[in-house]
Design a protein around this motif. Structure first.
Motif, mmCIF file in Angstrom:
data_model
loop_
_atom_site.group_PDB
_atom_site.id
_atom_site.type_symbol
_atom_site.label_atom_id
_atom_site.label_comp_id
_atom_site.label_asym_id
_atom_site.label_seq_id
_atom_site.Cartn_x
_atom_site.Cartn_y
_atom_site.Cartn_z
ATOM 1 N N LEU A 116 0.824 -1.206 0.000
ATOM 2 C CA LEU A 116 0.000 0.000 0.000
ATOM 3 C C LEU A 116 0.860 1.259 0.000
ATOM 4 N N LEU A 117 1.897 1.262 0.819
ATOM 5 C CA LEU A 117 2.788 2.429 0.861
ATOM 6 C C LEU A 117 3.505 2.630 -0.464
ATOM 7 N N GLU A 118 4.037 1.548 -1.009
ATOM 8 C CA GLU A 118 4.826 1.676 -2.235
ATOM 9 C C GLU A 118 3.966 2.073 -3.422
ATOM 10 N N GLU A 119 2.696 1.673 -3.424
ATOM 11 C CA GLU A 119 1.822 1.964 -4.553
ATOM 12 C C GLU A 119 1.067 3.287 -4.418
ATOM 13 N N THR A 120 1.061 3.877 -3.218
ATOM 14 C CA THR A 120 0.311 5.121 -3.036
ATOM 15 C C THR A 120 1.240 6.267 -2.660
ATOM 16 N N SER A 121 1.630 6.344 -1.397
ATOM 17 C CA SER A 121 2.477 7.451 -0.945
ATOM 18 C C SER A 121 3.796 7.529 -1.711
ATOM 19 N N PHE A 122 4.338 6.370 -2.098
ATOM 20 C CA PHE A 122 5.648 6.348 -2.753
ATOM 21 C C PHE A 122 5.547 5.916 -4.210
ATOM 22 N N ARG A 123 4.409 6.084 -4.788
ATOM 23 C CA ARG A 123 4.232 5.669 -6.180
ATOM 24 C C ARG A 123 5.135 6.497 -7.091
ATOM 25 N N GLY A 124 5.941 5.815 -7.886
ATOM 26 C CA GLY A 124 6.881 6.510 -8.744
ATOM 27 C C GLY A 124 8.127 6.985 -8.032
#
Length: 242
Positions: free
Chosen positions: A83-91
């Protein structure tokens, strides 16, 4: 069924997939006696005197016996890391890796220091920091998603910022030591404060991903990074594609 699991695994972002794979392999390796927990646990004396520096890393990948508790922690790792990697840290793959590196460093300093400081003695008995790092990710996610509604075993509902405290209370109820969870909360709050609160308060951002990490772990340039929160505690806007 096997195809569904394979597709689910391949769709994970790179850092989440790598961490989940290394954790599963390390824990399974210990269960099959290919290696032992004594080879991977955090021991400052062996690190300093015998130069067994790999222990600084491997202790984050061992999650205990292959039982229901292991599956529970794998679920939390896969869910909140993803969830963190795909939202807050997306890209921003490098920034996400740096968050884990920062959290792991804080945890290691506290535990190693626990062997030297009397008031931190409970931390000195912690040999593996995998659960604490997972709890750190839960804490950061909960802080960045303050309006998400959640439910605990269908008994009561609450918003995401209370999730770490609910899990801490559950750990105490089942007789587990609270120190592992408290460590994760402490490192998670340190990151959240320096990354989301301090820049808003002062206009300065002191927690920056080192250039060498950005070179080694290039970001996905097809995604636009999430802007900083507009106010203290405000929920960040989601990233978007160009």
């Amino acid at each position: 069924m096997a195809q569904l699991v394979e597709d689910w695994y391949k769709q994970m972002p790179i850092i989440t997939r790598s961490y989940l794979t290394l954790s599963a392999l390390t824990t399974a390796g210990c269960a099959l006696e290919v290696i032992t927990p004594f080879d991977v646990y955090l021991n400052s004396k062996l690190i300093i005197k015998d130069f067994e520096v790999w222990r600084l890393i491997t202790n984050f990948f061992y999650f205990g016996k292959l039982d229901l508790d292991f599956l529970f922690h794998m679920f939390f790792l896969a869910r909140y890391c993803k969830l963190l990697e795909e939202t807050s840290f997306r890209g921003r793959t490098a920034d996400f890796f740096f968050m884990l590196l920062f959290g792991g460093t804080i945890l290691t300093i506290i535990v190693v220091g626990g062997g030297l400081l009397m008031f931190a003695a409970p931390f000195a008995d912690i040999l593996f920091l995998s659960n604490s790092l997972t709890f750190m990710m839960v804490y950061v996610w909960s802080k960045r998603n303050p309006h998400v509604q959640m439910s605990f075993l269908g008994l009561f509902s609450f918003t995401a910022p209370y999730l770490p405290w609910v899990l801490l209370g559950f750990s105490i109820m089942v007789g587990s030591s609270p120190w592992v969870d408290l460590l994760g909360m402490a490192s998670g709050h340190a990151y959240y404060f320096l990354e989301d609160v301090y820049p808003v308060m002062t206009g300065r951002r002191i927690l920056k991903t080192p250039a060498i990490i950005k070179v080694l772990i290039p970001d996905d340039t097809g995604l636009v990074a999430r802007p900083a929160p507009a106010a203290w505690g405000a929920a960040p806007a989601p990233p978007h594609r160009d």
